[in-house]
Design a protein around this motif. Structure first.
Motif, PDB file in Angstrom:
ATOM      1  N   THR A   1       0.839  -1.191   0.000  1.00  0.00           N
ATOM      2  CA  THR A   1       0.000   0.000   0.000  1.00  0.00           C
ATOM      3  C   THR A   1       0.880   1.249   0.000  1.00  0.00           C
ATOM      4  O   THR A   1       1.801   1.350   0.811  1.00  0.00           O
ATOM      5  N   PRO A   2       0.655   2.216  -0.894  1.00  0.00           N
ATOM      6  CA  PRO A   2       1.467   3.440  -0.872  1.00  0.00           C
ATOM      7  C   PRO A   2       1.354   4.160   0.471  1.00  0.00           C
ATOM      8  O   PRO A   2       0.291   4.166   1.102  1.00  0.00           O
TER       9      PRO A   2
ATOM     10  N   THR B   1       1.183   7.239   1.153  1.00  0.00           N
ATOM     11  CA  THR B   1       0.180   8.309   1.142  1.00  0.00           C
ATOM     12  C   THR B   1      -1.229   7.754   1.341  1.00  0.00           C
ATOM     13  O   THR B   1      -2.079   8.392   1.958  1.00  0.00           O
ATOM     14  N   THR B   2      -1.467   6.526   0.844  1.00  0.00           N
ATOM     15  CA  THR B   2      -2.776   5.893   1.045  1.00  0.00           C
ATOM     16  C   THR B   2      -2.976   5.524   2.508  1.00  0.00           C
ATOM     17  O   THR B   2      -4.079   5.664   3.055  1.00  0.00           O
TER      18      THR B   2
ATOM     19  N   ASP C   1      -3.911   8.645   4.245  1.00  0.00           N
ATOM     20  CA  ASP C   1      -5.286   9.021   3.915  1.00  0.00           C
ATOM     21  C   ASP C   1      -6.296   8.183   4.697  1.00  0.00           C
ATOM     22  O   ASP C   1      -7.345   8.686   5.118  1.00  0.00           O
TER      23      ASP C   1
ATOM     24  N   THR D   1       8.349  14.404   1.721  1.00  0.00           N
ATOM     25  CA  THR D   1       7.023  14.154   1.130  1.00  0.00           C
ATOM     26  C   THR D   1       7.102  13.680  -0.306  1.00  0.00           C
ATOM     27  O   THR D   1       6.169  13.037  -0.799  1.00  0.00           O
TER      28      THR D   1
ATOM     29  N   HIS E   1       8.604  11.284  -1.392  1.00  0.00           N
ATOM     30  CA  HIS E   1       8.680   9.817  -1.426  1.00  0.00           C
ATOM     31  C   HIS E   1       7.437   9.140  -0.857  1.00  0.00           C
ATOM     32  O   HIS E   1       7.442   7.917  -0.673  1.00  0.00           O
ATOM     33  N   LEU E   2       6.384   9.879  -0.588  1.00  0.00           N
ATOM     34  CA  LEU E   2       5.235   9.293   0.085  1.00  0.00           C
ATOM     35  C   LEU E   2       4.376   8.406  -0.814  1.00  0.00           C
ATOM     36  O   LEU E   2       3.469   7.732  -0.321  1.00  0.00           O
ATOM     37  N   HIS E   3       4.646   8.394  -2.110  1.00  0.00           N
ATOM     38  CA  HIS E   3       3.919   7.465  -2.995  1.00  0.00           C
ATOM     39  C   HIS E   3       4.614   6.102  -3.055  1.00  0.00           C
ATOM     40  O   HIS E   3       4.159   5.209  -3.777  1.00  0.00           O
ATOM     41  N   THR E   4       5.676   5.923  -2.310  1.00  0.00           N
ATOM     42  CA  THR E   4       6.399   4.654  -2.284  1.00  0.00           C
ATOM     43  C   THR E   4       5.549   3.575  -1.615  1.00  0.00           C
ATOM     44  O   THR E   4       4.951   3.805  -0.569  1.00  0.00           O
ATOM     45  N   PRO E   5       5.473   2.377  -2.205  1.00  0.00           N
ATOM     46  CA  PRO E   5       4.720   1.283  -1.572  1.00  0.00           C
ATOM     47  C   PRO E   5       5.377   0.838  -0.267  1.00  0.00           C
ATOM     48  O   PRO E   5       6.598   0.886  -0.114  1.00  0.00           O
TER      49      PRO E   5
ATOM     50  N   ASP F   1      10.688  -1.879  -1.994  1.00  0.00           N
ATOM     51  CA  ASP F   1      10.518  -0.541  -2.560  1.00  0.00           C
ATOM     52  C   ASP F   1      11.166   0.538  -1.703  1.00  0.00           C
ATOM     53  O   ASP F   1      11.587   1.572  -2.219  1.00  0.00           O
TER      54      ASP F   1
END
Length: 447
Positions: free
Chosen positions: A270-271, A273-274, A277, A301, A303-307, A312
């Motif tokens: 899960t990323p 950022t998710t 959220d 910030t 790098h927050l889309h990193t899984p 990763d």
């Protein structure tokens, strides 16, 4: 301390969405009922294990094979393959011992104590299954001495099992002195053998000679709960969540500058950022996120889309660690927050070797000076040199984690470093702290 950081830790109260059907496994019962599971609840919900070993058998290879096929890794921080630990202990001669590590000494983590509060029998089932699988006759459950309520909750669950359906192995609860390093696996073994709750750096390893000089399996509470589910649903079911390389779900404690701090269960991959959220998202823009807890890594910030997987995160010098995400708002000073954490880590070291007795306090003092704007011209080079000297030199990994935290802060907050070195502390350095840090007073006793 801001209100977000001080808010009580609770589970996320929204059921998993249709795009994430596998998100609730360990916490499925809580989502369904909103209350802790009794033994009756537990048995009616899960039924008997598919891979339950025969009473009196030396090992249960089908369970070990199922755990290997599932790809379960430890959820305590190191991420070691669970089946390899089971196999290493089962391969030794003589009766083995199982230790449940429920110490959760990471101050920012609440996942294990929440799991034990709402699904105690899932953890105990996993411990019993693991014990019979490796040929153990005793399970030692290690809890922190300063959490009397948690001890009482688990003690009640053990009593309930003894009255209703006695387990084939002995379950023994222990209350240990609480410090950051007392949750290290060799600390638990050393304490159970009558010594201090400090890491034991020298061989033999615990799977070779641990509690009572017997082969010993040490597993985190969450890891054993996953094992209990694999024993019921199998490897293919477990792999329906997560990624092919890192399957399953994991518990994550989300705190800091976030709208709804709490414990979440998310599929690996899960990323980041998710995950944030799902915890309500940040009320204000973020400066960075601390991943992995007090010995973790600051991530900008970008790098927050990193899984959320070891694979990763590795290129960023990060790892899921103990499953902790601390969101730092833009209004906070990352250097000041890091300095307070380093002071705590220095005070809570085992103080058994040079890196902990000398190196870590020196790094903490330098970082405090940097955060306060009292830096001399040689401070930055001295801080980097000292930080580089800490890893791989201690009896345990405590100084390694502190070095990782310090190095990542110098990188993530590079602009602030320049400000503090050349112009004095930023305005945010004088504001109340955002990350709750316990007292830096050293533990009074290790016994």
């Amino acid at each position: 301390m801001n209100s977000s950081a001080a808010a009580p830790f609770t589970p996320h109260h929204l059921a998993p969405g249709p795009d994430d059907p596998a998100a609730a496994r360990l916490l499925a019962g809580w989502y369904a009922t909103g209350r802790p599971a009794t033994l009756t609840d537990h048995l009616s919900r899960y039924g008997p294990p598919l891979f339950a070993p025969l009473t009196g058998s030396r090992t249960s290879l089908p369970l070990v094979e199922a755990v290997a096929a599932a790809g379960l890794t430890g959820r305590g921080g190191a991420g070691f393959p669970t089946a390899r630990k089971l196999g290493a202990v089962a391969a030794r001669r003589g009766r083995c011992v199982v230790v449940v590590n429920a110490m959760e000494s990471e101050p920012a983590s609440r996942k294990d104590r929440f799991l034990i509060a709402v699904a105690p029998h899932l953890v105990l089932d996993g411990a019993v299954l693991a014990a019979v699988a490796v040929g153990a006759d005793t399970v030692h459950v290690c809890l922190p001495r300063d959490r009397a309520g948690q001890y009482q909750q688990l003690s009640a669950a053990v009593d309930e099992r003894r009255r209703t359906r006695p387990d084939p192995v002995r379950l023994r609860l222990h209350a240990l002195p609480h410090s950051y390093v007392s949750s290290e696996s060799t600390s638990l073994v050393r304490w159970l053998n009558g010594g201090p709750a400090r890491p034991q750096g020298s061989p033999p390893r615990t799977h070779e000679r641990g509690v009572g000089r017997r082969p010993t399996l040490v597993n985190n509470a969450e890891t054993l709960a996953h094992l209990a589910l694999i024993a019921r649903h199998g490897a293919d079911w477990f792999r329906q969540a997560g990624t092919p390389d890192e399957p399953g779900t994991t518990l994550v404690t989300v705190s800091g500058g976030i709208a709804a701090p709490g414990v979440l269960e998310v599929p690996l991959g899960t990323p980041l950022t998710t995950v944030l959220d799902r915890a309500g998202g940040p009320p204000e823009p973020l400066r960075a996120v601390l991943l992995g807890g007090f010995v973790g890594t600051w991530l900008p910030t970008a790098h927050l889309h990193t899984p959320l997987t070891r694979r990763d995160l590795a290129p960023l010098g990060a790892a899921p660690g103990a499953g902790v995400l601390i969101a730092l708002p833009r209004s906070a000073c990352g250097l000041a927050e890091t300095a307070r954490i380093l002071a705590y880590l220095a005070a809570h070291s085992a103080r058994q070797c040079g890196p902990c007795r000398l190196g870590l306090p020196a790094v903490a003092e330098d970082f405090t000076a940097l955060a306060a704007g009292r830096a001399d011209p040689a401070l930055l080079s001295r801080l980097r040199r000292r930080t580089a000297l800490l890893p791989d030199r201690g009896a345990c990994r405590h100084p390694d984690g502190a070095a990782r935290l310090a190095a990542s802060a110098l990188h993530a907050f590079a602009d602030d470093v320049d400000q503090h070195l050349n112009h004095g502390p930023c305005r945010a350095a004088h504001r109340p702290p955002h990350i709750p840090v316990p007292s830096a007073t050293p533990p009074e006793t290790w016994r």
